[in-house]
Design a protein around this motif. Structure first.
Motif, PDB file in Angstrom:
ATOM      1  N   TRP A  52      -2.434   4.404  25.041  1.00 50.16           N
ATOM      2  CA  TRP A  52      -3.095   4.836  26.180  1.00 50.16           C
ATOM      3  C   TRP A  52      -2.261   4.897  27.501  1.00 50.16           C
ATOM      4  O   TRP A  52      -1.941   3.577  27.477  1.00 50.16           O
ATOM      5  CB  TRP A  52      -4.376   4.750  26.352  1.00 50.16           C
ATOM      6  N   HIS A  53      -2.054   5.969  28.390  1.00 53.76           N
ATOM      7  CA  HIS A  53      -1.555   5.700  29.733  1.00 53.76           C
ATOM      8  C   HIS A  53      -2.334   6.116  30.750  1.00 53.76           C
ATOM      9  O   HIS A  53      -3.086   7.110  30.348  1.00 53.76           O
ATOM     10  CB  HIS A  53      -0.018   6.084  29.483  1.00 53.76           C
ATOM     11  N   ASP A  54      -2.261   5.604  31.847  1.00 52.24           N
ATOM     12  CA  ASP A  54      -2.722   6.506  32.872  1.00 52.24           C
ATOM     13  C   ASP A  54      -2.483   7.881  32.980  1.00 52.24           C
ATOM     14  O   ASP A  54      -1.228   8.256  32.979  1.00 52.24           O
ATOM     15  CB  ASP A  54      -2.489   5.945  34.212  1.00 52.24           C
ATOM     16  N   GLY A  55      -3.207   8.710  33.150  1.00 50.82           N
ATOM     17  CA  GLY A  55      -3.278  10.195  33.070  1.00 50.82           C
ATOM     18  C   GLY A  55      -3.348  10.738  31.782  1.00 50.82           C
ATOM     19  O   GLY A  55      -3.225  12.035  31.850  1.00 50.82           O
ATOM     20  N   ASP A  56      -3.430  10.118  30.800  1.00 52.19           N
ATOM     21  CA  ASP A  56      -3.639  10.639  29.249  1.00 52.19           C
ATOM     22  C   ASP A  56      -4.859  11.597  29.404  1.00 52.19           C
ATOM     23  O   ASP A  56      -5.094  12.249  28.654  1.00 52.19           O
ATOM     24  CB  ASP A  56      -3.595   9.785  28.330  1.00 52.19           C
ATOM     25  N   MET A  57      -5.960  11.001  30.181  1.00 51.81           N
ATOM     26  CA  MET A  57      -7.239  11.839  29.914  1.00 51.81           C
ATOM     27  C   MET A  57      -7.036  13.208  30.764  1.00 51.81           C
ATOM     28  O   MET A  57      -7.391  14.046  30.284  1.00 51.81           O
ATOM     29  CB  MET A  57      -8.223  11.147  30.830  1.00 51.81           C
ATOM     30  N   GLU A  58      -6.285  13.208  31.880  1.00 53.63           N
ATOM     31  CA  GLU A  58      -6.009  14.743  32.473  1.00 53.63           C
ATOM     32  C   GLU A  58      -5.055  15.271  31.547  1.00 53.63           C
ATOM     33  O   GLU A  58      -5.065  16.572  31.368  1.00 53.63           O
ATOM     34  CB  GLU A  58      -5.178  14.321  33.810  1.00 53.63           C
ATOM     35  N   LYS A  59      -4.077  14.656  30.809  1.00 53.90           N
ATOM     36  CA  LYS A  59      -3.293  15.424  29.786  1.00 53.90           C
ATOM     37  C   LYS A  59      -4.325  15.973  28.787  1.00 53.90           C
ATOM     38  O   LYS A  59      -4.101  17.148  28.276  1.00 53.90           O
ATOM     39  CB  LYS A  59      -2.175  14.433  29.274  1.00 53.90           C
ATOM     40  N   ALA A  60      -4.920  15.087  28.233  1.00 59.01           N
ATOM     41  CA  ALA A  60      -5.928  15.532  27.069  1.00 59.01           C
ATOM     42  C   ALA A  60      -6.805  16.825  27.582  1.00 59.01           C
ATOM     43  O   ALA A  60      -7.168  17.980  26.957  1.00 59.01           O
ATOM     44  CB  ALA A  60      -6.568  14.631  26.693  1.00 59.01           C
ATOM     45  N   ARG A  61      -7.498  16.677  28.791  1.00 64.06           N
ATOM     46  CA  ARG A  61      -8.177  17.679  29.446  1.00 64.06           C
ATOM     47  C   ARG A  61      -7.208  19.114  29.500  1.00 64.06           C
ATOM     48  O   ARG A  61      -7.781  20.155  29.321  1.00 64.06           O
ATOM     49  CB  ARG A  61      -8.734  17.159  30.769  1.00 64.06           C
ATOM     50  N   SER A  62      -6.012  18.819  30.139  1.00 64.13           N
ATOM     51  CA  SER A  62      -5.139  20.342  30.129  1.00 64.13           C
ATOM     52  C   SER A  62      -4.961  20.612  28.823  1.00 64.13           C
ATOM     53  O   SER A  62      -4.767  21.917  28.980  1.00 64.13           O
ATOM     54  CB  SER A  62      -3.873  19.457  31.109  1.00 64.13           C
ATOM     55  N   LEU A  63      -4.587  19.857  27.895  1.00 68.86           N
ATOM     56  CA  LEU A  63      -4.409  20.485  26.434  1.00 68.86           C
ATOM     57  C   LEU A  63      -5.591  21.420  25.994  1.00 68.86           C
ATOM     58  O   LEU A  63      -5.451  22.331  25.541  1.00 68.86           O
ATOM     59  CB  LEU A  63      -3.970  19.373  25.575  1.00 68.86           C
ATOM     60  N   LEU A  64      -6.682  20.790  26.133  1.00 70.75           N
ATOM     61  CA  LEU A  64      -7.871  21.416  25.463  1.00 70.75           C
ATOM     62  C   LEU A  64      -8.309  22.560  26.756  1.00 70.75           C
ATOM     63  O   LEU A  64      -8.734  23.743  26.050  1.00 70.75           O
ATOM     64  CB  LEU A  64      -9.024  20.472  25.624  1.00 70.75           C
TER      65      LEU A  64
END
Length: 90
Positions: A52-64
């Motif tokens: 897990w890295h900072d920004g991964d939640m935003e990356k997951a949200r962007s993919l979805l």
């Protein structure tokens, strides 16, 4: 190695589970391109859970969100599961 919080892990694992169910349903309905697009959206999440890295939640949200924008109706609302609402409230 960084790890997401237990809440985030639970949400992402739930999304992966529901995504696999949805891919199976899409394949059974001969909607191969949509199944492909969903698999493409979910693929990177497994690696995020491992490191897990900072920004991964935003990356997951962007993919979805990219998937949701292409297929806005019907199916499972993956983006809603990343919100603040408890998973059991859905």
């Amino acid at each position: 190695m960084n790890e997401p919080t237990d809440d985030i892990k639970l949400r992402l694992l739930y999304i992966l589970h529901r995504g696999l169910v949805e891919i199976r349903l899409l394949a059974g309905a001969n909607r191969g391109q949509q199944a492909f697009d969903l698999a493409d959206a979910l693929e990177l999440i497994t690696g995020m859970l491992k490191d897990w890295h900072d920004g991964d939640m935003e990356k997951a949200r962007s993919l979805l969100k990219t998937y949701h924008d292409k297929y806005p109706t019907g199916g499972f609302d993956f983006l809603a599961r990343l919100g603040d609402k408890p998973l059991l409230d859905f």
